[in-house]
Design a protein around this motif. Structure first.
Motif, mmCIF file in Angstrom:
data_model
loop_
_atom_site.group_PDB
_atom_site.id
_atom_site.type_symbol
_atom_site.label_atom_id
_atom_site.label_comp_id
_atom_site.label_asym_id
_atom_site.label_seq_id
_atom_site.Cartn_x
_atom_site.Cartn_y
_atom_site.Cartn_z
ATOM 1 N N HIS A 164 0.821 -1.213 0.000
ATOM 2 C CA HIS A 164 0.000 0.000 0.000
ATOM 3 C C HIS A 164 0.856 1.265 0.000
ATOM 4 O O HIS A 164 0.400 2.333 -0.410
ATOM 5 C CB HIS A 164 -0.979 0.006 1.188
ATOM 6 N N VAL A 165 2.127 1.157 0.438
ATOM 7 C CA VAL A 165 3.037 2.297 0.340
ATOM 8 C C VAL A 165 3.407 2.531 -1.118
ATOM 9 O O VAL A 165 3.415 3.670 -1.609
ATOM 10 C CB VAL A 165 4.293 2.063 1.202
ATOM 11 N N LEU A 166 3.687 1.467 -1.824
ATOM 12 C CA LEU A 166 4.001 1.571 -3.256
ATOM 13 C C LEU A 166 2.797 2.069 -4.047
ATOM 14 O O LEU A 166 2.942 2.784 -5.047
ATOM 15 C CB LEU A 166 4.448 0.214 -3.794
ATOM 16 N N ASP A 167 1.599 1.697 -3.590
ATOM 17 C CA ASP A 167 0.385 2.054 -4.320
ATOM 18 C C ASP A 167 0.051 3.544 -4.246
ATOM 19 O O ASP A 167 -0.869 4.003 -4.921
ATOM 20 C CB ASP A 167 -0.805 1.240 -3.790
ATOM 21 N N THR A 168 0.779 4.316 -3.418
ATOM 22 C CA THR A 168 0.515 5.754 -3.354
ATOM 23 C C THR A 168 0.858 6.440 -4.668
ATOM 24 O O THR A 168 0.388 7.554 -4.928
ATOM 25 C CB THR A 168 1.339 6.407 -2.232
ATOM 26 N N GLY A 169 1.686 5.828 -5.489
ATOM 27 C CA GLY A 169 2.143 6.462 -6.721
ATOM 28 C C GLY A 169 3.240 7.487 -6.498
ATOM 29 O O GLY A 169 3.686 8.141 -7.448
ATOM 30 N N LEU A 170 3.693 7.614 -5.254
ATOM 31 C CA LEU A 170 4.726 8.597 -4.916
ATOM 32 C C LEU A 170 6.076 7.947 -4.639
ATOM 33 O O LEU A 170 7.046 8.650 -4.323
ATOM 34 C CB LEU A 170 4.292 9.402 -3.680
ATOM 35 N N VAL A 171 6.146 6.612 -4.763
ATOM 36 C CA VAL A 171 7.323 5.881 -4.299
ATOM 37 C C VAL A 171 7.971 5.109 -5.438
ATOM 38 O O VAL A 171 7.291 4.405 -6.195
ATOM 39 C CB VAL A 171 6.947 4.916 -3.155
ATOM 40 N N THR A 172 9.286 5.248 -5.524
ATOM 41 C CA THR A 172 10.101 4.401 -6.398
ATOM 42 C C THR A 172 10.995 3.552 -5.509
ATOM 43 O O THR A 172 11.796 4.092 -4.727
ATOM 44 C CB THR A 172 10.972 5.245 -7.341
ATOM 45 N N HIS A 173 10.840 2.226 -5.586
ATOM 46 C CA HIS A 173 11.617 1.324 -4.732
ATOM 47 C C HIS A 173 12.799 0.784 -5.520
ATOM 48 O O HIS A 173 12.633 0.140 -6.559
ATOM 49 C CB HIS A 173 10.734 0.170 -4.254
ATOM 50 N N LEU A 174 14.006 1.051 -5.020
ATOM 51 C CA LEU A 174 15.224 0.542 -5.638
ATOM 52 C C LEU A 174 15.882 -0.442 -4.683
ATOM 53 O O LEU A 174 16.153 -0.100 -3.523
ATOM 54 C CB LEU A 174 16.195 1.683 -5.952
ATOM 55 N N ARG A 175 16.131 -1.641 -5.169
ATOM 56 C CA ARG A 175 16.817 -2.641 -4.348
ATOM 57 C C ARG A 175 18.326 -2.396 -4.456
ATOM 58 O O ARG A 175 18.968 -2.790 -5.427
ATOM 59 C CB ARG A 175 16.440 -4.047 -4.795
ATOM 60 N N ALA A 176 18.856 -1.712 -3.451
ATOM 61 C CA ALA A 176 20.267 -1.321 -3.453
ATOM 62 C C ALA A 176 20.724 -1.138 -2.017
ATOM 63 O O ALA A 176 19.927 -1.128 -1.073
ATOM 64 C CB ALA A 176 20.457 -0.027 -4.254
ATOM 65 N N ASP A 177 22.037 -1.000 -1.841
ATOM 66 C CA ASP A 177 22.648 -0.775 -0.537
ATOM 67 C C ASP A 177 22.536 0.703 -0.191
ATOM 68 O O ASP A 177 23.079 1.556 -0.902
ATOM 69 C CB ASP A 177 24.114 -1.213 -0.586
ATOM 70 N N GLY A 178 21.859 1.009 0.897
ATOM 71 C CA GLY A 178 21.666 2.396 1.291
ATOM 72 C C GLY A 178 22.950 3.142 1.576
ATOM 73 O O GLY A 178 22.989 4.370 1.500
ATOM 74 N N PHE A 179 24.024 2.429 1.912
ATOM 75 C CA PHE A 179 25.290 3.098 2.191
ATOM 76 C C PHE A 179 26.114 3.353 0.932
ATOM 77 O O PHE A 179 27.104 4.085 0.989
ATOM 78 C CB PHE A 179 26.112 2.281 3.194
ATOM 79 N N ARG A 180 25.706 2.781 -0.174
ATOM 80 C CA ARG A 180 26.455 2.979 -1.413
ATOM 81 C C ARG A 180 25.687 3.828 -2.429
ATOM 82 O O ARG A 180 26.303 4.515 -3.244
ATOM 83 C CB ARG A 180 26.780 1.622 -2.047
ATOM 84 N N TRP A 181 24.386 3.792 -2.373
ATOM 85 C CA TRP A 181 23.565 4.468 -3.388
ATOM 86 C C TRP A 181 23.691 5.981 -3.263
ATOM 87 O O TRP A 181 23.817 6.532 -2.168
ATOM 88 C CB TRP A 181 22.109 4.050 -3.234
ATOM 89 N N GLN A 182 23.659 6.643 -4.401
ATOM 90 C CA GLN A 182 23.595 8.097 -4.419
ATOM 91 C C GLN A 182 22.656 8.528 -5.546
ATOM 92 O O GLN A 182 22.516 7.830 -6.549
ATOM 93 C CB GLN A 182 24.983 8.710 -4.629
ATOM 94 N N PRO A 183 21.972 9.656 -5.377
ATOM 95 C CA PRO A 183 20.977 10.077 -6.363
ATOM 96 C C PRO A 183 21.632 10.660 -7.614
ATOM 97 O O PRO A 183 22.731 11.217 -7.560
ATOM 98 C CB PRO A 183 20.174 11.135 -5.611
#
Length: 348
Positions: free
Chosen positions: A242-261
């Motif tokens: 239901h969080v994804l269903d808001t249409g406001l969320v992009t879920h990326l399966r990645a390491d939070g300590f390595r990812w950068q925008p």
């Protein structure tokens, strides 16, 4: 007595005492802290009238509430606790309200009934003595009566602009049925405790962009979507549908300590379980590199030397982030062995 009366999470009295002692010394105010573990409060005795201004409530990490200490009353007669309080308040400023409380500790919880009933008796007595306005006035100082025992109370005065606006310093938040986890309450409380009302209005706008590092199962992402922010949620684990269903969320399966925008974001939040210094260094990188303008994140504290670790992590942020506009930290009611930090950089 003069000085400060501050409440805190049970078991963190040494950390609060160490913080008050260090901050007062840095401000040139001589004094000493008095407390016992599990009391839920610390008294910092000091004769310097500038102490309260030198230690603003939003700038204190381990203090839920900050009051100017008026008196400590021991051996109160249960048949008449009011008369000694009226005597202690002689010469006090006109008060706009009175809160009767007890420390948030296991030992003090039985005092809740006394606090409720005594408040009903104290208010008319204060009004009769000309100390309390006929109706509540939030612009005026507020009296706090903190019952430690039935015969032992501390009196303190709060300046509304420099004190927590909630009894016991605890905001009353309700976990919504669709919240993915209880951690959502931490971010909701962080926005209330770490940002002033004017900052919440200017820094949180629908349409802003944000990243949530270590997002699963989506509690902090859910809070951001309720503010109508567009969120990139970074976690190898799943988010609630239901969080994804808001249409406001992009879920990326990645390491939070390595990812950068790829592009700068307005916000970044992080509640990852990692060593606090490593978290502080990574958060400083985000701010220094301009990957976000504002951030809220948690630092999981060690079992020992928690105030020392707090000082070290905040210094890492100041030194490595470069030119922070705002840096505040609080141990929130919904935190446990951790503190929550708010930092912002660049134009508002």
């Amino acid at each position: 007595m003069t000085g400060l009366l501050c409440t805190c999470r049970q078991g963190f009295e040494p950390e609060l005492a160490g913080e008050l002692t260090q901050r007062a010394a840095e401000a040139g105010c001589a004094g000493y802290a008095r407390t016992q573990r599990n009391d839920g409060y610390v008294v910092f005795a000091c004769d310097d009238i500038g102490l309260a201004a030198a230690l603003p409530w939003r700038g204190l990490v381990f203090a839920r509430q900050k009051l100017a200490l008026v008196a400590e009353l021991r051996d109160l007669d249960p048949a008449d606790r009011i008369a000694p309080m009226l005597a202690a308040l002689a010469g006090a400023p006109r008060l706009g309200d009175v809160w009767v409380e007890h420390p948030d500790t296991d030992a003090a919880k039985p005092l809740a009934g006394l606090a409720r009933s005594f408040g009903n008796a104290l208010r008319p007595a204060l009004r009769k003595a000309g100390l309390l306005t006929p109706k509540e006035d939030a612009r005026l100082p507020r009296l706090h009566v903190l019952f430690v025992e039935g015969t032992h109370a501390l009196l303190g005065i709060a300046q509304p602009a420099d004190a927590a606006p909630w009894p016991l310093g605890i905001p009353r938040l309700r976990l919504m049925p669709d919240a993915p986890s209880r951690s959502a309450l931490k971010l909701e409380e962080a926005f209330l405790a770490l940002l002033a009302p004017s900052e919440r209005e200017t820094l949180l706008h629908p349409g802003m962009t944000a990243a949530d590092l270590g997002a699963a199962p989506g509690g902090w992402t859910w809070v951001l979507t309720r503010q109508q922010l567009h969120v990139t949620s970074i976690d190898n684990g799943p988010l609630r549908q239901h969080v994804l269903d808001t249409g406001l969320v992009t879920h990326l399966r990645a390491d939070g300590f390595r990812w950068q925008p790829a592009q700068p974001l307005d916000w970044m939040v992080c509640d990852m379980v990692e060593q606090p210094r490593r978290v502080a260094e990574r958060m400083a990188t985000w701010l220094r590199e301009g990957w976000c303008r504002h951030t809220v994140f948690n630092l999981k504290l060690p079992m020992k030397k928690r105030w020392d670790e707090t000082v070290l992590c905040l210094e890492i942020l100041r030194e490595q982030a470069g030119g922070l506009r705002t840096l505040r930290a609080k141990q929130l009611y919904h935190d446990r062995e951790e503190i929550t930090v708010f930092a912002t950089k660049g134009p508002r």
